[in-house]
Design a protein around this motif. Sequence first.
Motif, PDB file in Angstrom:
ATOM      1  N   UNK A   1       0.816  -1.220   0.000  1.00 18.93           N
ATOM      2  CA  UNK A   1       0.000   0.000   0.000  1.00 18.93           C
ATOM      3  C   UNK A   1       0.841   1.258   0.000  1.00 18.93           C
ATOM      4  N   UNK A   2       1.988   1.239   0.684  1.00 16.71           N
ATOM      5  CA  UNK A   2       2.846   2.423   0.705  1.00 16.71           C
ATOM      6  C   UNK A   2       3.384   2.725  -0.692  1.00 16.71           C
TER       7      UNK A   2
ATOM      8  N   UNK B   1      -8.491   5.285  -8.833  1.00 17.96           N
ATOM      9  CA  UNK B   1      -9.779   5.178  -8.135  1.00 17.96           C
ATOM     10  C   UNK B   1      -9.731   4.108  -7.054  1.00 17.96           C
ATOM     11  N   UNK B   2      -8.925   3.057  -7.252  1.00 16.69           N
ATOM     12  CA  UNK B   2      -8.770   2.033  -6.211  1.00 16.69           C
ATOM     13  C   UNK B   2      -8.069   2.601  -4.987  1.00 16.69           C
ATOM     14  N   UNK B   3      -7.045   3.416  -5.216  1.00 18.63           N
ATOM     15  CA  UNK B   3      -6.319   4.025  -4.095  1.00 18.63           C
ATOM     16  C   UNK B   3      -7.231   4.993  -3.360  1.00 18.63           C
ATOM     17  N   UNK B   4      -8.044   5.741  -4.094  1.00 13.64           N
ATOM     18  CA  UNK B   4      -8.969   6.677  -3.449  1.00 13.64           C
ATOM     19  C   UNK B   4      -9.988   5.926  -2.587  1.00 13.64           C
ATOM     20  N   UNK B   5     -10.446   4.762  -3.056  1.00 11.71           N
ATOM     21  CA  UNK B   5     -11.366   3.950  -2.242  1.00 11.71           C
ATOM     22  C   UNK B   5     -10.667   3.442  -0.982  1.00 11.71           C
ATOM     23  N   UNK B   6      -9.399   3.005  -1.131  1.00 11.10           N
ATOM     24  CA  UNK B   6      -8.643   2.547   0.043  1.00 11.10           C
ATOM     25  C   UNK B   6      -8.466   3.678   1.053  1.00 11.10           C
TER      26      UNK B   6
ATOM     27  N   UNK C   1      -9.768   3.577   5.065  1.00  2.24           N
ATOM     28  CA  UNK C   1      -8.762   3.258   6.079  1.00  2.24           C
ATOM     29  C   UNK C   1      -8.115   4.540   6.621  1.00  2.24           C
ATOM     30  N   UNK C   2      -8.361   4.803   7.912  1.00  5.05           N
ATOM     31  CA  UNK C   2      -7.811   6.021   8.546  1.00  5.05           C
ATOM     32  C   UNK C   2      -6.296   5.965   8.653  1.00  5.05           C
ATOM     33  N   UNK C   3      -5.720   4.806   8.961  1.00  2.00           N
ATOM     34  CA  UNK C   3      -4.262   4.680   9.086  1.00  2.00           C
ATOM     35  C   UNK C   3      -3.590   4.929   7.736  1.00  2.00           C
ATOM     36  N   UNK C   4      -4.213   4.471   6.678  1.00  2.00           N
ATOM     37  CA  UNK C   4      -3.669   4.692   5.343  1.00  2.00           C
ATOM     38  C   UNK C   4      -3.753   6.166   4.960  1.00  2.00           C
TER      39      UNK C   4
END
Length: 146
Positions: free
Chosen positions: A3-4, A19-24, A28-31
């Motif tokens: 993820x990083x 768009x996948x990263x925006x959904x993640x 996820x607050x930590x992300x």
Amino acid sequence: MDNELRLIQYLYGEEARPEDVERLLAADEALRAEYRRLRAVKEQLDARPRSRPDDAVVDAVVDAAANAAPAAKPSARRTDRSRRDREPTAPQRTPWHRVMRVTAALAVLLVGVSIGVWQWEGGVLAPSASTEPAASSSATVDARGE
């Protein structure tokens, strides 16, 4: 994928599916916290002034490399000129470069001649086997008159 790494690619506009990263990030607050940290670092790096090394440092490095090279010629070293005045030089070619080029050319020529001889039969190009009608053995015997 990590993820990083995806966040870094997203920051630099290299992510294949943003768009996948925006959904993640939305889920996820930590992300999101990691993304904010990475974005702050990127902004600091982008804000830094770009600097180039001093010409004297570059000249010293080039001179040291020229002195360390085993086959360096003294005429090839130019210590009195600045970096901006240097012209790019072509790589030096050894006699083996010429031998290899001639060998490759001869190999190509030999293959071409071999194919030509293989296709040539009695002064005429040999017809391909698929265009000749198949003759039966009895027709050959009858044509000879036997």
